[in-house]
Design a protein around this motif. Sequence first.
Motif, mmCIF file in Angstrom:
data_model
loop_
_atom_site.group_PDB
_atom_site.id
_atom_site.type_symbol
_atom_site.label_atom_id
_atom_site.label_comp_id
_atom_site.label_asym_id
_atom_site.label_seq_id
_atom_site.Cartn_x
_atom_site.Cartn_y
_atom_site.Cartn_z
ATOM 1 N N PRO A 1 0.598 -1.389 -0.083
ATOM 2 C CA PRO A 1 -0.279 0.047 -0.143
ATOM 3 C C PRO A 1 0.940 1.332 -0.025
ATOM 4 C CG PRO A 1 0.032 -0.846 2.436
ATOM 5 C CD PRO A 1 0.895 -1.611 1.454
ATOM 6 N N GLY A 2 1.609 1.499 -1.171
ATOM 7 C CA GLY A 2 1.728 2.528 -1.631
ATOM 8 C C GLY A 2 1.731 4.200 -1.395
ATOM 9 N N GLU B 1 3.728 11.320 1.095
ATOM 10 C CA GLU B 1 3.286 11.377 2.668
ATOM 11 C C GLU B 1 3.238 10.280 3.230
ATOM 12 O OE1 GLU B 1 -0.842 12.561 4.963
ATOM 13 O OE2 GLU B 1 -0.939 13.823 3.778
ATOM 14 N N ALA B 2 3.963 9.932 3.756
ATOM 15 C CA ALA B 2 4.739 8.541 4.413
ATOM 16 C C ALA B 2 4.535 8.920 5.847
ATOM 17 C CB ALA B 2 5.929 8.365 3.277
ATOM 18 N N GLY C 1 11.117 -2.446 0.436
ATOM 19 C CA GLY C 1 10.533 -0.777 1.315
ATOM 20 C C GLY C 1 11.094 0.327 0.774
ATOM 21 N N HIS C 2 10.896 0.696 -0.946
ATOM 22 C CA HIS C 2 10.864 1.388 -1.562
ATOM 23 C C HIS C 2 10.052 2.355 -0.807
ATOM 24 C CE1 HIS C 2 14.196 0.096 -4.164
ATOM 25 N NE2 HIS C 2 14.492 0.960 -2.890
ATOM 26 N N ILE C 3 8.943 4.178 -1.816
ATOM 27 C CA ILE C 3 8.565 4.614 -1.198
ATOM 28 C C ILE C 3 7.336 4.261 -1.576
ATOM 29 C CG2 ILE C 3 9.193 6.251 -2.353
ATOM 30 C CD1 ILE C 3 8.144 7.251 0.750
ATOM 31 N N LEU D 1 11.187 6.347 5.227
ATOM 32 C CA LEU D 1 10.237 6.474 4.665
ATOM 33 C C LEU D 1 9.106 8.546 4.301
ATOM 34 C CD1 LEU D 1 7.784 3.401 4.794
ATOM 35 C CD2 LEU D 1 8.662 4.482 2.503
ATOM 36 N N VAL D 2 9.917 8.896 5.913
ATOM 37 C CA VAL D 2 9.266 10.075 5.499
ATOM 38 C C VAL D 2 10.925 11.107 5.438
ATOM 39 C CG1 VAL D 2 8.837 12.022 7.269
ATOM 40 C CG2 VAL D 2 7.788 10.241 7.818
#
Length: 211
Positions: free
Chosen positions: A34-35, A103-104, A60-62, A93-94
Amino acid sequence: MTRARAAIVPVTPFQQNCTLLWCEASKRGVVIDPGGDLDAVAATIDKAGVTVEQIWLTHGHIDHAAGAADLKDRLGVPVTGPHRADAFLLDNLVETGEVYGIEARNIVPDRWLEEGDTVAVGELSLDVLHCPGHSPGSVVYVDRSQGFAVVGDVLFRGSIGRTDLPGGDHAALIRSIKEKLLPLGDDLAFVCGHGPTSTIGHERATNPFLR
């Protein structure tokens, strides 16, 4: 045999394939990668009439993981995967989201995955393959009994995952594909992290990176 069903929701400006996978018999499912664009993901869940029990990450990519923390809070479910080698990506991620305008929230999975693990939902059981190269901790989910897999950004129709990002390794990626994915057999169909689905046989015969 219990039938697996899937719905693909392209999310984020990267059009990443967030996949809702569920067991038709039990109507219990998982959200894979869920990106972002969680309202669209939620609408797909509602339309399918599925009870989501877990969130699975391929890496783990954004564009694959940015919305995992928010969706976990929204649904009250655990996050599984990827391999621990991608912890450095999930821990940032942020910061990465600020670069790409996504937005992460950072996320620590409830369960890290290893080569040879299995994951299950409803009556479905999938094998976990650790396939480093695109990222150090990339994993692939394989349902051998039904002949399909969710491969993240390891392999695409006509292409492979990029390896110029932190932790990327082209030689490792090719090794992962040739030693772990190609042996799954030509009939195996797979959902990629971006773009259309394909089969192992089609990629073995036509993918220029596998010549």
